[in-house]
Design a protein around this motif. Structure first.
Motif, PDB file in Angstrom:
ATOM      1  N   ASP A   1       0.825  -1.218   0.000  1.00 44.38           N
ATOM      2  CA  ASP A   1       0.000   0.000   0.000  1.00 44.38           C
ATOM      3  C   ASP A   1       0.857   1.267   0.000  1.00 44.38           C
ATOM      4  O   ASP A   1       0.462   2.294  -0.539  1.00 44.38           O
ATOM      5  CB  ASP A   1      -0.925   0.003   1.227  1.00 44.38           C
ATOM      6  N   VAL A   2       2.016   1.185   0.650  1.00 39.41           N
ATOM      7  CA  VAL A   2       2.898   2.362   0.766  1.00 39.41           C
ATOM      8  C   VAL A   2       4.347   1.906   0.656  1.00 39.41           C
ATOM      9  O   VAL A   2       4.718   0.862   1.204  1.00 39.41           O
ATOM     10  CB  VAL A   2       2.698   3.082   2.127  1.00 39.41           C
ATOM     11  N   ILE A   3       5.154   2.691  -0.055  1.00 39.89           N
ATOM     12  CA  ILE A   3       6.599   2.440  -0.115  1.00 39.89           C
ATOM     13  C   ILE A   3       7.313   3.606   0.547  1.00 39.89           C
ATOM     14  O   ILE A   3       7.059   4.772   0.228  1.00 39.89           O
ATOM     15  CB  ILE A   3       7.095   2.280  -1.565  1.00 39.89           C
ATOM     16  N   ILE A   4       8.188   3.277   1.494  1.00 35.36           N
ATOM     17  CA  ILE A   4       8.988   4.293   2.185  1.00 35.36           C
ATOM     18  C   ILE A   4      10.452   4.037   1.855  1.00 35.36           C
ATOM     19  O   ILE A   4      10.911   2.883   1.859  1.00 35.36           O
ATOM     20  CB  ILE A   4       8.743   4.229   3.709  1.00 35.36           C
ATOM     21  N   THR A   5      11.167   5.115   1.550  1.00 34.01           N
ATOM     22  CA  THR A   5      12.577   4.942   1.184  1.00 34.01           C
ATOM     23  C   THR A   5      13.415   6.116   1.675  1.00 34.01           C
ATOM     24  O   THR A   5      12.917   7.013   2.359  1.00 34.01           O
ATOM     25  CB  THR A   5      12.717   4.748  -0.342  1.00 34.01           C
ATOM     26  N   MET A   6      14.691   6.102   1.319  1.00 32.33           N
ATOM     27  CA  MET A   6      15.646   7.126   1.730  1.00 32.33           C
ATOM     28  C   MET A   6      16.063   7.965   0.517  1.00 32.33           C
ATOM     29  O   MET A   6      16.014   7.469  -0.611  1.00 32.33           O
ATOM     30  CB  MET A   6      16.890   6.441   2.321  1.00 32.33           C
ATOM     31  N   PRO A   7      16.494   9.215   0.735  1.00 33.94           N
ATOM     32  CA  PRO A   7      16.922  10.061  -0.393  1.00 33.94           C
ATOM     33  C   PRO A   7      17.980   9.398  -1.274  1.00 33.94           C
ATOM     34  O   PRO A   7      17.932   9.511  -2.504  1.00 33.94           O
ATOM     35  CB  PRO A   7      17.489  11.309   0.294  1.00 33.94           C
TER      36      PRO A   7
END
Length: 229
Positions: free
Chosen positions: A112-118
């Motif tokens: 449902d959601v993807i979280i990542t780093m710069p």
């Protein structure tokens, strides 16, 4: 025209077409008219007085619903090895990097959601055609591109959602479940509407919130009084 079922006729009979309901009344009515055999989602459709084709009238943001969405949100954390432990501890369902990039390349989007780093965003660029249409591309504006991965995962799990006005000027958002109490539906809806009010573009002239409709997955919609919120 499709024939209405008994439940649909009953639901429609309880809605006064000539009445615009207060948010409190709508929150109670939506529970009464939903007869689904599963725990249906409650949704808001808010028509805004903006022209989304103009960059200075685009409305997009995030809101943390006080009672969550009632949905078990599946989160993928695309992070470097040094961030994996904190992402898992915060509750991410899938944690890793290259193996998941390969899976997405192959068409996998069961999250449902993807979280990542710069530092990882460069690797996600080529996957835009897969993630973009599904609304899964991480974005710094919605807090899904961050160095504080644990906080971002915890917030999403707790009921943080992002929303964006569509090309017709409407914001659609799920704000809970029919199993929620009237008060919880009311408070979640009010939090979203209050957040939208704070995001009014300076370029938007005239009436900003033009109409609000509440519905569930299996119910007719109920029009709400924009002044009652």
């Amino acid at each position: 025209m499709a024939k209405l079922t008994k439940n649909q006729k009953e639901a429609l009979s309880k809605i006064d077409k000539n009445k615009i309901y207060s948010l409190a009344e709508g929150s109670a009515l939506i529970k009464e008219i939903t007869k689904a055999k599963f725990d249906a989602s409650v949704e808001l459709a808010v028509r805004l007085g903006v022209d989304p084709r103009k960059a200075n009238q685009m409305v997009r943001g995030v809101v943390t619903l006080p009672h969550g969405t009632g949905k078990d949100v599946k989160v993928l954390a695309l992070v470097t090895p040094d961030k994996e432990a904190e992402a898992k501890e915060a509750g991410a369902d899938f944690v890793g990097l290259d193996e998941y990039l390969e899976k997405i390349k192959g068409g996998w989007t069961d999250v449902d959601v993807i979280i990542t780093m710069p530092s990882v965003m460069g690797k996600l660029g080529p996957l835009g055609r897969v993630l973009g249409p599904r609304g899964l591309m991480p974005n710094p504006k919605t807090g899904t591109v961050t160095m504080d991965v644990a906080k971002a995962v915890a917030e999403v799990k707790a009921g943080k959602i992002d929303f964006k006005v569509d090309k017709t000027g409407i914001v659609h958002a799920a704000i809970g479940k029919v199993s929620f109490s009237e008060d919880k539906i009311y408070e979640n809806a009010k939090e979203l509407i209050d957040t939208l009010n704070k995001l009014k573009p300076t370029a938007s002239k005239g009436i900003y919130i033009k109409s609000i409709f509440m519905s569930s997955t299996m119910s007719p919609s109920v029009q709400l009084d924009t002044k009652s919120v």
